[in-house]
Structures are given as structure tokens and as C-alpha cells.
Motif scaffolding. Structure first.
Motif, PDB file in Angstrom:
ATOM      1  N   ALA A   9      48.974  41.893  41.093  1.00 14.72           N
ATOM      2  CA  ALA A   9      48.922  41.291  39.616  1.00 14.72           C
ATOM      3  C   ALA A   9      49.831  40.084  39.744  1.00 14.72           C
ATOM      4  CB  ALA A   9      49.699  42.339  38.674  1.00 14.72           C
ATOM      5  N   SER A  10      50.542  39.747  40.526  1.00 17.61           N
ATOM      6  CA  SER A  10      51.482  38.401  40.586  1.00 17.61           C
ATOM      7  C   SER A  10      51.272  37.546  41.546  1.00 17.61           C
ATOM      8  CB  SER A  10      52.756  38.983  40.591  1.00 17.61           C
ATOM      9  OG  SER A  10      53.231  39.825  41.635  1.00 17.61           O
ATOM     10  N   ASN A  12      48.068  35.204  43.887  1.00 16.56           N
ATOM     11  CA  ASN A  12      47.072  34.269  43.826  1.00 16.56           C
ATOM     12  C   ASN A  12      45.865  34.731  43.995  1.00 16.56           C
ATOM     13  OD1 ASN A  12      46.030  32.076  43.013  1.00 16.56           O
ATOM     14  ND2 ASN A  12      46.282  30.891  45.058  1.00 16.56           N
ATOM     15  N   VAL A  13      45.348  35.970  43.327  1.00 16.23           N
ATOM     16  CA  VAL A  13      44.086  36.623  43.339  1.00 16.23           C
ATOM     17  C   VAL A  13      43.016  36.726  42.049  1.00 16.23           C
ATOM     18  CG1 VAL A  13      44.825  37.652  45.472  1.00 16.23           C
ATOM     19  CG2 VAL A  13      45.029  38.832  43.221  1.00 16.23           C
ATOM     20  N   HIS A  14      43.383  35.669  41.182  1.00  9.64           N
ATOM     21  CA  HIS A  14      42.928  35.723  39.975  1.00  9.64           C
ATOM     22  C   HIS A  14      41.795  34.650  39.593  1.00  9.64           C
ATOM     23  CE1 HIS A  14      45.951  38.445  38.585  1.00  9.64           C
ATOM     24  NE2 HIS A  14      46.512  37.992  39.455  1.00  9.64           N
ATOM     25  N   GLN A  15      41.018  34.208  40.653  1.00  2.51           N
ATOM     26  CA  GLN A  15      39.790  33.174  40.514  1.00  2.51           C
ATOM     27  C   GLN A  15      38.909  33.921  41.038  1.00  2.51           C
ATOM     28  OE1 GLN A  15      40.802  30.592  38.845  1.00  2.51           O
ATOM     29  NE2 GLN A  15      42.979  31.216  38.721  1.00  2.51           N
ATOM     30  N   TYR A  16      37.740  33.259  40.954  1.00  4.62           N
ATOM     31  CA  TYR A  16      36.428  34.112  41.557  1.00  4.62           C
ATOM     32  C   TYR A  16      36.583  34.676  42.911  1.00  4.62           C
ATOM     33  CZ  TYR A  16      33.918  31.525  37.679  1.00  4.62           C
ATOM     34  OH  TYR A  16      33.709  31.124  36.785  1.00  4.62           O
ATOM     35  N   ASN A 216      35.127  41.916  40.023  1.00  5.53           N
ATOM     36  CA  ASN A 216      36.633  41.668  39.638  1.00  5.53           C
ATOM     37  C   ASN A 216      37.739  41.295  40.949  1.00  5.53           C
ATOM     38  OD1 ASN A 216      39.466  42.559  39.172  1.00  5.53           O
ATOM     39  ND2 ASN A 216      38.579  42.769  37.077  1.00  5.53           N
ATOM     40  N   PRO A 218      41.165  40.639  41.357  1.00  7.50           N
ATOM     41  CA  PRO A 218      42.124  41.570  41.764  1.00  7.50           C
ATOM     42  C   PRO A 218      42.048  43.120  42.031  1.00  7.50           C
ATOM     43  CG  PRO A 218      42.324  40.196  39.507  1.00  7.50           C
ATOM     44  CD  PRO A 218      41.108  40.098  40.202  1.00  7.50           C
ATOM     45  N   GLU A 221      40.933  43.386  45.506  1.00  7.08           N
ATOM     46  CA  GLU A 221      42.083  43.398  46.610  1.00  7.08           C
ATOM     47  C   GLU A 221      42.915  44.578  46.479  1.00  7.08           C
ATOM     48  OE1 GLU A 221      44.674  41.901  49.539  1.00  7.08           O
ATOM     49  OE2 GLU A 221      42.657  40.542  48.743  1.00  7.08           O
TER      50      GLU A 221
END
Length: 337
Positions: A9-10, A12-16, A216, A218, A221
Motif C-alpha cells: 500500500a505504501s 510505488n505500485v499504484h499506476q497502471y 488492479n 497493488p 503485486e
């Protein structure tokens, strides 16, 4: 698994995510299927099995130029009959699960069937097709230029013996769809995958890019890390199998004692049960929910021949199953009297 959700969650995996799927997740899936020697180009990660099924259906609608129909075995999981409706294609529910190969082939030819959906174990009736039946289906499809879409979302949740599916060296006529939704009890994560012959891969990826894009990021991952650390969820799946088998036996025994007919199941999430005395399943289900707050699915949802059937979901904790059975027994006794 939740610890990995919190971990990523914290990060850098929040992009496409890559359209073909998180690269680490893809590697875990390919390693799990390494005994089948699939090429990485044959794998596509999708938004659950549902996107994979619709993706294949859209692709086949594009590449099959003649008029054709779609078939599945009765009782039918809802997507198998509604996808043809959406694509304006005729649909047939084949009524013989214990089919004769020659008779089925004649039926396919007579009705111009070019696509067959199959799930084993099934939903709503948890029927398991034998190795001979599966190989017969594949052979019939290959002889008649038809396509077999295998929906394998329950394949790991067997009670007695592992499920056979004709997945080795996928032919041009076979598509293999699976998901982590049922296997790991994460239906809300919407992470599935598709294996296909190399001939189909490029166009399927192209369609996916413009109607699904990616899954999705996050959650892919987090799932990848869980699968790597937990041997593809082996221990969790083994516990789930035992729980489902125990709940199935408990639920089915109680229903039989009440006068229901319960065909034998060999895996999966459900008990498929026939009400006594041709009682209307829809009305029974509505009354059961109103009186006892227990939800079941009436059989008419899956088959025109199942108005007096119900589907019970047993994929719940033991205490919920016990409470649900208690309420079903109480209500059934009152309703049948």
C-alpha cells in the motif's frame, strides 16, 4: 495475504500495471504450470475469469465468420448463456451430463455449435467430468472446428481426487480460463488468467488492451508475493478443501433427511438440491429469505428444468454453515408440513 496488501500500500505500485499482467505474478503462474510447457506469450492476466470468458467470446465472434451457436451443459452457469445473448448468438443447454460421444457430436453438427463452455467441478451442480469425457469433448471440437472454453475456477477445490482437464499442449480449439477468486476466497480482487494457443494470443491481447486494459496493480503485486511465499497457496487450498467437503457432507445429509434429493458432488462451493413434491423453488427461496434471512439461489436461474431445485453456497465459516443449516431445517419442516 493481507500483510502483503498492507506492505504494498505504501509502495510505488499504484499506476497502471502491464496490460499482460504484473510480471512477477505472471512468473508465479507460469512456474505453477511449468509441467505443461506453456510459452509466456500464451498467458494473459485478466479481471477475473469473467473478463477472460467474455474476452474469448468476443474474439471468437470476431474470427468465426459463419453463423454459429454456443452450448453448455445443463444446469448452466449464468455467464455461459448470457454471453451468447449479448452477442446475439443462439444458445443450447445440453441436458445429458453423461453424454454419448457420437450423439453429442451429431447434436453439435445439427445446431451449428462452434463454442462450448464447460466447468468441472461445475456450478450450480458440482458435476465432475471424467478424463474420458474431457478428451472426447476435445476430440469432437477439433473434428468439427469448434472451440472448447474450459472454466477451471473450481478445479483445485476437489473432495476426493484431483480434477482432470485437457490442458496439456493446448490445441487451437481449446482455451483455458482460471482465477484466484474461488481458490483463495478473494472474489472481490478480480484477478484471473487465460491460457490459449499462440495463434490466438496477439489478437486476444489487443482486444484486452482496449476493453480491459489491465488488472488492479497493488492487488496483483500483493498476490504475487503471497503466491511466492506460500507455494501458490498450497496450505490454504488444502484447508479449504477439507472445510468444503465437511460442510458439503453436513448440509447434504441434513437436506436428504428432510426429503430433498441431493446428487453426489465431488468438489466446489455448492450443494445442488431438489425440493420434494415439486415445490416451487423461487417461492421457497423468497420465503426462506424473508422468514429466516437465509439466501439460496432458485434453480430456475440456471435451468428451465430446475424450477424445483435450489443452490446452497457452502463456502462460509463452519459457524455460519451450522446456523444456516439450523434455519433451513426449521423452515423446511414448517414449509413441507
Amino acid at each position: 495475504m493481507l500483510q502483503y496488501v498492507a506492505e504494498v500500500a505504501s509502495e510505488n505500485v499504484h499506476q497502471y500495471a502491464p496490460g499482460i499482467g504484473n510480471l512477477s505474478l505472471r512468473q508465479e503462474i507460469l512456474t505453477h504450470y511449468s509441467h505443461l510447457n506453456y510459452d509466456e506469450s500464451q498467458l494473459l492476466v485478466t479481471q477475473g475469469a469473467t473478463e477472460a470468458l467474455s474476452l474469448v467470446m468476443q474474439y471468437l465472434r470476431y474470427v468465426i465468420h459463419d453463423d454459429f451457436a454456443v452450448m453448455a451443459f445443463d444446469p448452466v452457469y449464468e455467464s455461459y448463456k448470457h454471453l451468447p445473448r449479448i452477442f446475439k448468438l443462439p444458445f443450447y443447454a445440453y441436458e445429458k451430463l453423461d453424454f454419448e460421444k457420437e450423439e453429442l457430436e451429431q447434436y453439435i453438427q445439427n445446431n451449428k455449435i462452434r463454442v462450448i463452455f464447460i466447468n468441472s467441478p461445475g456450478n450450480p451442480f458440482v458435476y465432475v467430468f471424467s478424463e474420458q469425457q474431457m478428451n472426447d469433448l476435445r476430440e469432437v471440437c477439433e473434428r468439427n472446428d469448434a472451440y472448447l472454453i474450459i472454466d477451471a475456477v473450481y478445479r483445485e477445490l476437489w473432495y476426493e481426487e484431483p480434477i482432470y482437464l485437457p490442458e496439456k499442449e493446448l490445441s487451437v480449439n481449446v482455451f483455458y480460463v482460471n482465477s484466484f477468486s474461488k481458490m483463495l476466497s478473494i472474489t472481490g480482487w478480480r484477478i484471473g488468467y487465460l491460457f490459449c494457443h499462440k495463434k490466438h494470443a496477439e489478437v486476444l491481447r489487443d482486444i484486452h488492451d482496449y476493453i480491459g486494459l489491465c488488472v488492479n496493480a497493488p492487488l496483483q503485486e500483493a498476490l504475487s508475493r503471497y503466491l511466492k511465499s506460500e507455494s501458490f497457496g498450497k496450505m490454504y487450498v488444502e484447508r479449504t478443501r477439507k472445510l468444503l467437503k465437511s460442510s458439503y457432507e453436513q448440509m447434504s445429509n441434513e437436506l436428504v433427511n428432510l426429503g430433498y434429493e441431493v446428487p453426489k458432488a465431488y468438489g466446489g462451493y455448492y450443494v445442488w438440491a431438489k425440493l420434494p413434491d415439486k415445490i416451487d423453488g423461487f417461492q421457497f427461496a423468497m420465503n426462506l429469505y424473508e422468514d429466516e434471512s437465509v439466501a439460496v439461489i432458485p434453480g430456475m436461474h440456471f435451468s428451465d428444468r430446475a424450477n424445483d431445485y435450489l443452490r446452497f453456497n457452502i463456502a462460509r465459516p463452519k459457524n455460519e454453515i451450522a446456523k444456516g443449516i439450523e434455519k433451513v431445517v426449521k423452515f423446511s419442516r414448517q414449509y413441507f408440513s
